[in-house]
Design a protein around this motif. Sequence first.
Motif, PDB file in Angstrom:
ATOM      1  N   LYS A 133       0.933  -1.259  -0.062  1.00 31.84           N
ATOM      2  CA  LYS A 133       0.076  -0.006  -0.067  1.00 31.84           C
ATOM      3  C   LYS A 133       1.066   1.123  -0.151  1.00 31.84           C
ATOM      4  O   LYS A 133       0.402   2.322   0.098  1.00 31.84           O
ATOM      5  CB  LYS A 133      -1.122  -0.114   1.206  1.00 31.84           C
ATOM      6  N   ALA A 134       2.008   1.242  -0.261  1.00 29.28           N
ATOM      7  CA  ALA A 134       2.905   2.221  -0.204  1.00 29.28           C
ATOM      8  C   ALA A 134       2.751   3.224  -1.353  1.00 29.28           C
ATOM      9  O   ALA A 134       2.346   2.776  -2.537  1.00 29.28           O
ATOM     10  CB  ALA A 134       4.444   1.714  -0.205  1.00 29.28           C
ATOM     11  N   GLY A 303      -0.309  -0.330   8.925  1.00 31.60           N
ATOM     12  CA  GLY A 303      -1.411  -1.056   8.449  1.00 31.60           C
ATOM     13  C   GLY A 303      -2.005  -0.021   7.285  1.00 31.60           C
ATOM     14  O   GLY A 303      -2.551  -0.511   6.599  1.00 31.60           O
ATOM     15  N   ALA A 304      -1.715   1.346   7.408  1.00 24.72           N
ATOM     16  CA  ALA A 304      -2.397   2.052   6.219  1.00 24.72           C
ATOM     17  C   ALA A 304      -1.211   2.234   5.045  1.00 24.72           C
ATOM     18  O   ALA A 304      -1.958   2.212   3.950  1.00 24.72           O
ATOM     19  CB  ALA A 304      -2.236   3.564   6.823  1.00 24.72           C
ATOM     20  N   ALA A 305       0.072   2.072   5.325  1.00 30.06           N
ATOM     21  CA  ALA A 305       0.849   2.094   4.038  1.00 30.06           C
ATOM     22  C   ALA A 305       2.135   1.261   3.890  1.00 30.06           C
ATOM     23  O   ALA A 305       3.089   1.401   3.348  1.00 30.06           O
ATOM     24  CB  ALA A 305       1.431   3.507   3.865  1.00 30.06           C
ATOM     25  N   GLU A 331      -0.934  11.737   7.142  1.00 34.45           N
ATOM     26  CA  GLU A 331      -1.337  10.634   6.323  1.00 34.45           C
ATOM     27  C   GLU A 331       0.209  10.010   5.944  1.00 34.45           C
ATOM     28  O   GLU A 331       1.133  10.389   5.276  1.00 34.45           O
ATOM     29  CB  GLU A 331      -1.598  11.079   4.982  1.00 34.45           C
ATOM     30  N   PRO A 332       0.047   8.392   6.445  1.00 29.66           N
ATOM     31  CA  PRO A 332       1.070   7.618   6.110  1.00 29.66           C
ATOM     32  C   PRO A 332       1.176   7.325   4.572  1.00 29.66           C
ATOM     33  O   PRO A 332       0.199   7.224   4.024  1.00 29.66           O
ATOM     34  CB  PRO A 332       0.870   6.165   6.742  1.00 29.66           C
ATOM     35  N   ALA A 333       2.446   7.569   4.124  1.00 27.74           N
ATOM     36  CA  ALA A 333       2.660   7.347   2.619  1.00 27.74           C
ATOM     37  C   ALA A 333       3.347   5.915   2.312  1.00 27.74           C
ATOM     38  O   ALA A 333       3.294   5.200   1.585  1.00 27.74           O
ATOM     39  CB  ALA A 333       3.497   8.491   1.940  1.00 27.74           C
ATOM     40  N   SER A 334       4.332   5.465   3.053  1.00 25.67           N
ATOM     41  CA  SER A 334       4.861   4.241   3.151  1.00 25.67           C
ATOM     42  C   SER A 334       5.126   3.868   4.420  1.00 25.67           C
ATOM     43  O   SER A 334       5.677   4.740   5.257  1.00 25.67           O
ATOM     44  CB  SER A 334       5.781   4.262   2.171  1.00 25.67           C
ATOM     45  N   SER A 335       5.350   2.422   4.730  1.00 25.24           N
ATOM     46  CA  SER A 335       6.026   1.924   5.914  1.00 25.24           C
ATOM     47  C   SER A 335       6.759   0.658   5.638  1.00 25.24           C
ATOM     48  O   SER A 335       6.465  -0.125   4.617  1.00 25.24           O
ATOM     49  CB  SER A 335       4.951   1.590   6.897  1.00 25.24           C
TER      50      SER A 335
END
Length: 354
Positions: A133-134, A303-305, A331-335
């Motif tokens: 989701k990144a 979980g988001a990115a 807002e998470p962009a990547s993890s």
Amino acid sequence: MAQVDTAESGPEGPDGPGGADAGNGRRGRRRVRDIRNLTELKRRLSAPGPWRRGLLTAALSLLLGLVMLFHAGIPNRIGSLGSLVETFLPWLGLLVVPLAAAALLRRSASAAAALLLPVFVWTSLFGGLLTDKAGPGGDLTVVSHNVAEQNLDYAATARALIASGADLVALEEITRTNRDAYAAALAKEYPHHQVLGTVGVWSRLPLSDTRPVDLRLGWTRALRTTVATGEGPVAVYVAHLPSVRVKLDAGFTAGRRDASVQALGEAVEAEPLNRVVLLGDLNGTMNDRALAPLTSQLRSAQGAAGDGFGFSFPADFPMARIDQILVRGAEPASSWVLPATGSDHRPVGARVTL
């Protein structure tokens, strides 16, 4: 004239191979075959059908599905059993493999049908984590790492953290022994830093209003600071919550951690800045209900990115994501998870859009 014997004695007489004894033998063998065929027919008729075979496997499959579906209903009163199950909840999906093998071996239609429940529940809970989701962008890159007291390779650990390209690095398990070593190794890339108790933060951006956060432990294992970014101030929290253990006589010993989670949640709730980033070793997963004081107001960057589960502990064979990056007002962009260092934890990183 010799009289011809017309008895059905065969060409070799009544006692020869074609005589009465042979006929009796053939009839006896036919009778045995008939009995065997009848016995086999009775066995097949009495054997359970595909829907009646494998009922135990079917029951276990349904139980597995129900445990995953209603995990929140497992009580925590006895040994924090609910939190223990939720910590390793993704791994329960592996139990589908032996259950599927048993269903195949038994050729059980009922067991195969029952397996659909745990497969559906697991996919509903965790299927979304299996995709990447990144996305592009991100105004602030952060990394969190429990460097571990027993990790003496300070230089290599610092090089790995610098190579991440992070704007801000949070470290947990800072000690009197390793504090100066990390300060020296990171000073060139991160001119701003603060260390309180056993946690610290190194930053390329200016820091201000740094203060300890009371986790109700009697010593400092969390701090709060303000990071000055081009998009405005961001409140950054760094925390190392108490460890949990699984003991035969006490179950999942998470009492001190749960109390510290509550205290940290209250501090974050009272934070006046809208943008908040929490980094640290929380000794808990996002599925664990005990982290609700945090998860109810912060989003997980993984979980988001993220891409996959992002397990970070233990470093040699990660089985749980207990090192977290949580955000609010961003807002998470990547993890991602960084390669292992000399610590028993792996570093975790994220880019967030402010």
